[in-house]
Design a protein around this motif. Structure first.
Motif, short mmCIF file in Angstrom:
data_model
loop_
_atom_site.label_atom_id
_atom_site.label_comp_id
_atom_site.label_asym_id
_atom_site.label_seq_id
_atom_site.Cartn_x
_atom_site.Cartn_y
_atom_site.Cartn_z
N LYS A 1 -4.36 6.63 2.97
CA LYS A 1 -5.30 7.67 3.43
C LYS A 1 -6.73 7.12 3.45
O LYS A 1 -7.54 7.50 4.28
CB LYS A 1 -5.23 8.89 2.51
CG LYS A 1 -3.98 9.72 2.76
CD LYS A 1 -4.06 11.05 2.03
CE LYS A 1 -2.79 11.85 2.26
NZ LYS A 1 -2.39 12.57 1.04
N LEU A 2 -7.00 6.24 2.47
CA LEU A 2 -8.35 5.65 2.38
C LEU A 2 -8.61 4.74 3.58
O LEU A 2 -9.67 4.77 4.18
CB LEU A 2 -8.46 4.86 1.06
CG LEU A 2 -9.79 4.24 0.72
CD1 LEU A 2 -10.87 5.30 0.54
CD2 LEU A 2 -9.69 3.42 -0.57
N VAL A 3 -7.61 3.93 3.92
CA VAL A 3 -7.69 3.05 5.08
C VAL A 3 -6.44 3.32 5.93
O VAL A 3 -5.39 2.74 5.68
CB VAL A 3 -7.73 1.56 4.66
CG1 VAL A 3 -7.86 0.66 5.88
CG2 VAL A 3 -8.86 1.29 3.68
N PRO A 4 -6.56 4.20 6.91
CA PRO A 4 -5.38 4.57 7.69
C PRO A 4 -4.67 3.34 8.27
O PRO A 4 -5.32 2.45 8.82
CB PRO A 4 -5.95 5.46 8.79
CG PRO A 4 -7.21 6.03 8.20
CD PRO A 4 -7.76 4.95 7.31
N GLY A 5 -3.36 3.29 8.08
CA GLY A 5 -2.59 2.17 8.60
C GLY A 5 -2.48 0.99 7.64
O GLY A 5 -1.84 -0.01 7.94
N ALA A 6 -3.12 1.11 6.45
CA ALA A 6 -3.11 -0.02 5.51
C ALA A 6 -1.68 -0.35 5.07
O ALA A 6 -0.88 0.55 4.81
CB ALA A 6 -3.96 0.32 4.29
N LYS A 7 -1.36 -1.64 5.00
CA LYS A 7 -0.03 -2.07 4.59
C LYS A 7 -0.05 -2.75 3.22
O LYS A 7 0.94 -2.71 2.48
CB LYS A 7 0.54 -3.05 5.61
CG LYS A 7 0.70 -2.48 7.01
CD LYS A 7 2.10 -2.74 7.51
CE LYS A 7 2.44 -2.19 8.87
NZ LYS A 7 1.41 -1.50 9.63
N ALA B 1 0.84 -1.20 0.00
CA ALA B 1 0.00 0.00 0.00
C ALA B 1 0.87 1.24 0.00
O ALA B 1 1.47 1.59 1.01
CB ALA B 1 -0.92 -0.02 1.22
N VAL B 2 0.98 1.86 -1.16
CA VAL B 2 1.77 3.10 -1.30
C VAL B 2 0.97 4.09 -2.15
O VAL B 2 0.08 3.68 -2.90
CB VAL B 2 3.14 2.83 -1.99
CG1 VAL B 2 4.05 1.99 -1.10
CG2 VAL B 2 2.93 2.16 -3.35
N VAL C 1 -2.43 -4.05 -0.38
CA VAL C 1 -3.64 -4.00 -1.20
C VAL C 1 -3.78 -5.35 -1.89
O VAL C 1 -2.89 -5.76 -2.65
CB VAL C 1 -3.57 -2.87 -2.26
CG1 VAL C 1 -4.82 -2.87 -3.13
CG2 VAL C 1 -3.39 -1.51 -1.59
N ILE C 2 -4.86 -6.04 -1.61
CA ILE C 2 -5.12 -7.34 -2.23
C ILE C 2 -6.11 -7.11 -3.37
O ILE C 2 -7.19 -6.58 -3.15
CB ILE C 2 -5.73 -8.34 -1.21
CG1 ILE C 2 -4.81 -8.50 0.00
CG2 ILE C 2 -6.02 -9.68 -1.88
CD1 ILE C 2 -5.43 -9.30 1.14
N THR C 3 -5.73 -7.49 -4.57
CA THR C 3 -6.62 -7.33 -5.72
C THR C 3 -7.14 -8.70 -6.15
O THR C 3 -6.36 -9.64 -6.35
CB THR C 3 -5.88 -6.66 -6.90
OG1 THR C 3 -5.42 -5.38 -6.47
CG2 THR C 3 -6.79 -6.48 -8.10
N ASP D 1 -4.19 7.29 -2.80
CA ASP D 1 -3.36 6.86 -1.68
C ASP D 1 -4.14 5.95 -0.72
O ASP D 1 -4.93 6.42 0.10
CB ASP D 1 -2.84 8.09 -0.92
CG ASP D 1 -1.82 7.70 0.14
OD1 ASP D 1 -1.64 6.50 0.39
OD2 ASP D 1 -1.21 8.62 0.72
N PRO D 2 -3.90 4.65 -0.82
CA PRO D 2 -4.66 3.70 0.02
C PRO D 2 -4.41 3.90 1.51
O PRO D 2 -5.26 3.55 2.33
CB PRO D 2 -4.16 2.33 -0.44
CG PRO D 2 -2.83 2.58 -1.06
CD PRO D 2 -2.91 3.96 -1.66
#
Lengths: 140, 168
Positions: free
Chosen positions: B65-71, B28-29, B73-75, B62-63
């Motif tokens: 910001k969408l999910v604070p603390g997210a590390k 997540a960047v 992203v699973i697609t 920016d993921p």
């Protein structure tokens, strides 16, 4: 949560193919991988909420009533498509079977009943009727 | 096996179990290049009257910001290609709309996915998205190795083409 990350897909196998660009009925696909959403048939038939579709698009919808798959249908990579295994995606029989005449004479009540769980809800009955009459105008 | 490696294996196994066709994972960047492209596209008015595409620009790119603390992203990709065709004289309908609404189908699957992950791993933070939040789906799919973005703007997989729905 921390996970192990996959490598990005570094290649691009479109090459010099321009089948989607050439086939797009409304010339919505521009160079450099830019798609002009505001010229796309999916936009006109689903997202545009006005009751009047632009007259410059007359005769260009190629009989698409809800969305459009032209750029995907012509893509050579879709020769490798396999049927879905998700039962919920199985076609609603009316999607496959209704004729233009039957669509045109459908009542709002019937539409709501048949397409209760369909993505076509998004256009609402009014939107579908608008699209049908636009397609009809094209033929006359 | 390290903890992230064990969790990764589990996530991929669960995605298969739930019937997803592909699962890719990216860090997540912020998506800086995509942010510039999206801004240019919006400035040219190529979204027409889809005003909602202008909303939440900062969250879209920016993921974290969408999910604070997210590390991560699973697609996930789900194939919708139908085995049947419409009558040739019928007004044409896009194939994704032949059956039931994918939002409903996929939302249920994502909830189940998160539930199963929490059951196995513990109380992890996570949110599932299918069209419901401003996510640049195709960029994430490419970033996690699932395919490339074609000239028509679709994510194309080398194995099975582009008739897939994307969710995270």
């Amino acid at each position: 949560m921390e996970l192990e990350y996959d490598d990005p897909f570094a290649k691009d196998f479109c090459g010099s193919c321009s089948k989607c660009i050439d086939a797009c009925p409304t010339d919505a696909i521009l160079p450099n991988k830019v798609v002009d959403g505001s010229r796309c048939i999916s936009y006109f038939t689903i997202e545009l909420k006005e009751m009047l579709l632009p007259s410059e698009m007359h005769n260009k919808f190629d009989n698409w009533m809800f969305g459009c798959d032209t750029c995907q249908d012509v893509c050579p990579w879709n020769r490798f498509s396999k049927p879905t295994t998700e039962a919920a995606f199985n076609p609603i029989p009316e999607v496959l079977n209704l004729s233009t005449k039957e669509w045109e004479s459908m009542t709002e009540e019937t539409f709501k009943k048949i397409f209760r769980h369909s993505p076509m809800k998004r256009s609402k009955f009014k939107g579908i009727q608008r699209n049908l009459s636009f397609l009809q105008q094209q033929q006359s | 096996m390290s903890i992230p490696a064990t969790h990764t294996l589990l996530v991929k196994q669960l995605s298969k179990q739930l019937g997803f066709d592909y699962c890719g994972i990216a860090k997540a960047v912020p998506l800086d290049e995509d942010a510039r492209k999206l801004e240019a596209w919006l400035n040219k008015g190529m979204h027409g009257q889809m005003k909602y595409m202008e909303n939440h620009f900062d969250l879209r790119v920016d993921p974290t910001k969408l999910v604070p603390g997210a590390k991560s992203v699973i697609t996930l990709l789900l194939n919708y290609f139908p085995s049947q065709q419409q009558n040739s004289d019928a007004p044409k309908i896009a194939k994704y709309a032949y059956g039931n609404d994918y939002h409903e189908i996929i939302r249920a699957k994502l909830n189940e996915f998160l539930f199963m992950i929490r059951e196995k791993i513990g109380d992890i933070q996570g949110r599932g998205f299918v069209d419901s939040a401003p996510v640049l789906e195709r960029s994430w799919a490419k970033k996690s190795g699932l395919g490339w973005v074609g000239k028509n703007g679709n994510l194309i997989t080398k194995q099975n083409g582009s008739y897939f729905l994307l969710q995270h």
